[in-house]
Design an enzyme around this catalytic site. Structure first.
Site, short mmCIF file in Angstrom:
data_model
loop_
_atom_site.label_atom_id
_atom_site.label_comp_id
_atom_site.label_asym_id
_atom_site.label_seq_id
_atom_site.Cartn_x
_atom_site.Cartn_y
_atom_site.Cartn_z
N HIS A 195 36.38 27.90 30.54
CA HIS A 195 35.62 26.93 31.34
C HIS A 195 36.37 25.61 31.44
O HIS A 195 36.37 24.95 32.47
CB HIS A 195 34.27 26.65 30.68
CG HIS A 195 33.19 27.54 31.19
ND1 HIS A 195 32.06 27.80 30.48
CD2 HIS A 195 33.06 28.20 32.35
CE1 HIS A 195 31.28 28.61 31.18
NE2 HIS A 195 31.88 28.87 32.32
N GLU A 439 38.69 49.16 44.08
CA GLU A 439 39.38 48.63 42.90
C GLU A 439 39.78 49.74 41.94
O GLU A 439 40.26 49.47 40.83
CB GLU A 439 38.56 47.54 42.21
CG GLU A 439 37.12 47.87 41.94
CD GLU A 439 36.36 46.70 41.31
OE1 GLU A 439 36.97 45.69 40.94
OE2 GLU A 439 35.13 46.82 41.17
N ASP A 463 41.37 44.67 39.32
CA ASP A 463 41.18 45.98 38.71
C ASP A 463 42.07 47.03 39.33
O ASP A 463 42.56 47.93 38.64
CB ASP A 463 39.71 46.41 38.83
CG ASP A 463 38.86 45.80 37.73
OD1 ASP A 463 39.33 45.78 36.58
OD2 ASP A 463 37.76 45.32 38.03
N CYS A 510 39.16 40.27 47.53
CA CYS A 510 38.56 39.22 46.69
C CYS A 510 39.23 39.12 45.33
O CYS A 510 38.81 38.32 44.50
CB CYS A 510 37.06 39.41 46.56
SG CYS A 510 36.62 40.96 45.77
C1 PEP Z 1 38.77 42.50 41.03
O1 PEP Z 1 38.75 43.43 40.21
O2 PEP Z 1 39.76 42.21 41.72
C2 PEP Z 1 37.57 41.64 41.19
C3 PEP Z 1 37.49 40.75 42.14
O3 PEP Z 1 36.59 41.79 40.30
P1 PEP Z 1 36.60 41.22 38.80
O4 PEP Z 1 37.81 40.36 38.64
O5 PEP Z 1 35.31 40.51 38.65
O6 PEP Z 1 36.68 42.50 38.01
MG MG Z 2 36.87 44.12 39.45
#
Ligand code: PEP
Ligand code: MG
Length: 580
Positions: A195, A439, A463, A510
């Site tokens: 954080h 992912e 992921d 994302c």
């Molecule tokens: C990802 O896996 O790229 C993702 C956006 O999800 P997280 O980082 O929350 O696993």
């Molecule tokens: Mg993910």
């Protein structure tokens, strides 16, 4: 003589200033046995300490400058909420009574057991929440032990910017240091997902973490250059280094002024293609920050945070309120990801949980798998999401889809819930898009099939890279293998984008790769038209898009994919990313 040190750069920017060491005042927690007759008094002493800690934090919250980004207050609220949680109050009181021990020691025992749970978490972001537990318990312990943290402001005739050097810094400390005009900081511990690091980025304070022995190696008042991008600190720099970094500072200032002018500009490439830039958010308050930099909506709202630091699951009303708040604050569609927790991340959320911790949690009962298994919990979230869809454009995103069956099952539940809501007279958007995160390599390879049942795709590269390259994304030992440019990863990304586009559904990304300006050219060349990232990266990525000729990048990216070996591929990527 100059001394060059290296740590992890977590917040960009160059500062030339003077070292100001903050002494940790490390706590030595005594264990004191108390008698039955002393328990009530000890509990009372603990309650007073807790109340004082809350007062201190509320004071700090009051002092947050109006100009600070909205998520600053949210971080302090997280600590205040933790102090109100029964894990911090009832549990500690119970320990005082059961163990016949002093309040400080009971806090230490409770801290140890909470930290052990966080340490087992597989998700890097959630795992670093152990820092919050640490910071909250320490604040109460310091009050009980009457050992204030000496966070004294840099003083004296020296007017050079102060570079604070400490063992660790809490989010609350960061606000105090910001008010004291501290220009940058270095800590010996901590990681880029803490954080405190996130706050430093939000407040624009350059920072380096994980610089071991910094307090021993640096002297108070010594001149220092801090490069928060590279993670370099140069103590007693020579004239050449000073000159180099002064030029960097001037260049950075010009660059920031130029970027801020892009806020209202559309993200259109030089050959006229419109690219959508969305924000990743973790807290409902973040959506305002996203709008401030011109995000056209939210591409990933991680809902895990609603389920954390509590002993019961959030009910439908609470979730509905949280989603409604994000939807009404956002200026564009909001993509809300359903719960992405693993079996080992549930203990503090009131789920009945039994059995041993799985040895490979990343490959276990995680995300959509967990939700389909615990359908009652999933239904509560989906009902809240559907109801929020009546308030604005909502997209429901399912994490870790690895086969068609999971997608169809989730959609089936959503259709059942629509019937239920209709019968109850509750409003929702009947056409709310339901999409899949890509992912897992299996999802990328089966993308043409999944595209028939998904309304959109979103590439979770964090992921996808972990699963494709078989490396644990939170394991430092294998971090060197984490390569977004691995030919296998690029092929999977490209396959997912083309499969989605062939089926006529939007494809966004994302994962962190989307926010890294080093990859923007390549991703444009691979056909990506929707990027979702932390708000602080949006303007920089927009600038690159505006200067790109996408038609040309597509030809070059095709050549990258056809490279005969990894070395040739990297060479072509480098040429493409440098624009020649
Ligand atoms: C990802 O896996 O790229 C993702 C956006 O999800 P997280 O980082 O929350 O696993
Ligand atoms: Mg993910």
């Amino acid at each position: 003589m100059s001394l060059w040190l290296s740590g992890i750069g977590v917040s960009r920017g160059v500062v030339i200033g003077r070292v100001h060491k903050v002494h940790s005042g490390e706590l030595d927690i005594p264990e004191v046995e108390i008698s039955n007759g002393q328990i009530a008094d000890e509990v009372q002493r603990f309650r007073e300490g807790l109340a004082e800690a809350k007062r201190q934090l509320s004071d700090i919250r009051e002092k947050i400058p109006a100009s600070a980004p909205p998520d600053i207050a949210a971080f302090i609220d997280t600590h205040l909420l933790m102090m109100q949680d029964s894990a911090m109050s009832d549990a500690v009181e119970a320990l005082i009574a059961e163990r016949h021990c002093n309040a400080e020691w009971a806090l230490k025992l409770q801290r140890d057991s909470l930290v052990a749970v966080f340490d087992q978490m597989e998700d890097a972001y959630l795992r670093t929440r152990r820092d919050d537990v640490e910071h909250v318990t320490q604040r109460i312990q310091r009050i009980l032990l009457k050992q204030d943290r000496p966070l004294n402001a840099p003083r004296g005739k020296n007017t050079a910017p102060a570079v604070v050097v400490a063992d660790d810094i809490t989010p609350a400390d960061i606000i105090i240091l910001h008010q004291q005009g501290v220009a940058a900081y270095i800590t010996e511990y901590g990681g880029p997902l803490s954080h405190t690091a996130i706050l430093a980025r939000s407040l624009g304070i350059p920072a380096i973490v994980g610089l071991h022995h910094a307090r021993r190696l640096l002297s108070d008042d010594e001149e220092i250059i801090l490069d928060g991008e590279q993670g370099h600190a140069i103590a007693s720099p020579d004239l050449q280094a000073l000159e180099f970094y002064r030029r960097r500072q001037a260049r950075d200032a010009r660059y920031r002024r130029m970027l801020s002018r892009l806020k209202k500009e559309p993200a259109v490439s030089s050959d006229g293609q419109k690219i959508t830039l969305l924000a990743n958010i973790e807290l409902s308050e973040d959506s305002k920050a996203a709008h401030a930099v011109g995000a056209e909506g939210v591409g990933l709202y991680r809902t895990e945070f609603l389920y954390m630091n509590r002993d019961r699951l959030p009910d439908e009303e609470e979730q509905y309120e949280a989603y409604r708040k994000v939807v009404s604050a956002a200026h564009g569609p909001v993509t809300i990801r359903t719960l992405d927790l693993g079996a080992d991340k549930q203990i503090d959320s009131g789920r009945s949980h039994s059995g041993p911790t799985p040895s490979n949690p990343a490959l276990g009962l995680r995300a959509i798998r967990l939700c389909l298994k615990e359908a009652d919990m999933f239904r509560v979230q989906l009902r809240a999401l559907l109801r929020a869809s009546a308030e604005g454009a909502v997209r429901i995103m399912l994490p870790m889809i690895s086969n068609l069956q999971e997608l169809r099952q989730a959609r089936h539940i959503i259709e059942e819930l629509k019937v239920e809501l209709r019968a109850e007279g509750l409003a929702f958007d009947n056409n709310v898009p339901v999409g899949a995160m890509i992912e897992v390599p299996a999802a990328a390879l089966a993308a043409p099939m999944l595209a028939r049942y998904a309304d959109f795709f979103s590439l979770g590269t964090n992921d996808l890279i972990q699963y494709t390259l078989a490396i644990d994304r939170v394991d430092d030992e294998v971090n060197y293998l984490y390569d977004p440019l691995h030919p296998a990863v690029l092929r999977l990304i490209h396959m997912s984008i083309t499969s989605g586009q062939a089926a006529g559904i939007p494809v966004s990304m994302c994962g962190e790769m989307a926010s890294d300006p080093r990859y923007t050219h390549l991703l444009l060349g691979l056909g990506l038209t929707e990027f979702s990232m932390h708000p602080s990266s949006i303007l920089e990525v927009k600038r690159i898009i505006m200067q790109s000729n996408i038609a040309e990048l597509r030809i070059r990216a095709a050549a990258v994919l056809e490279s005969s070996d990894a070395a040739e591929m990297h060479e072509r990527i480098a040429a493409l990313s440098n624009g020649h």
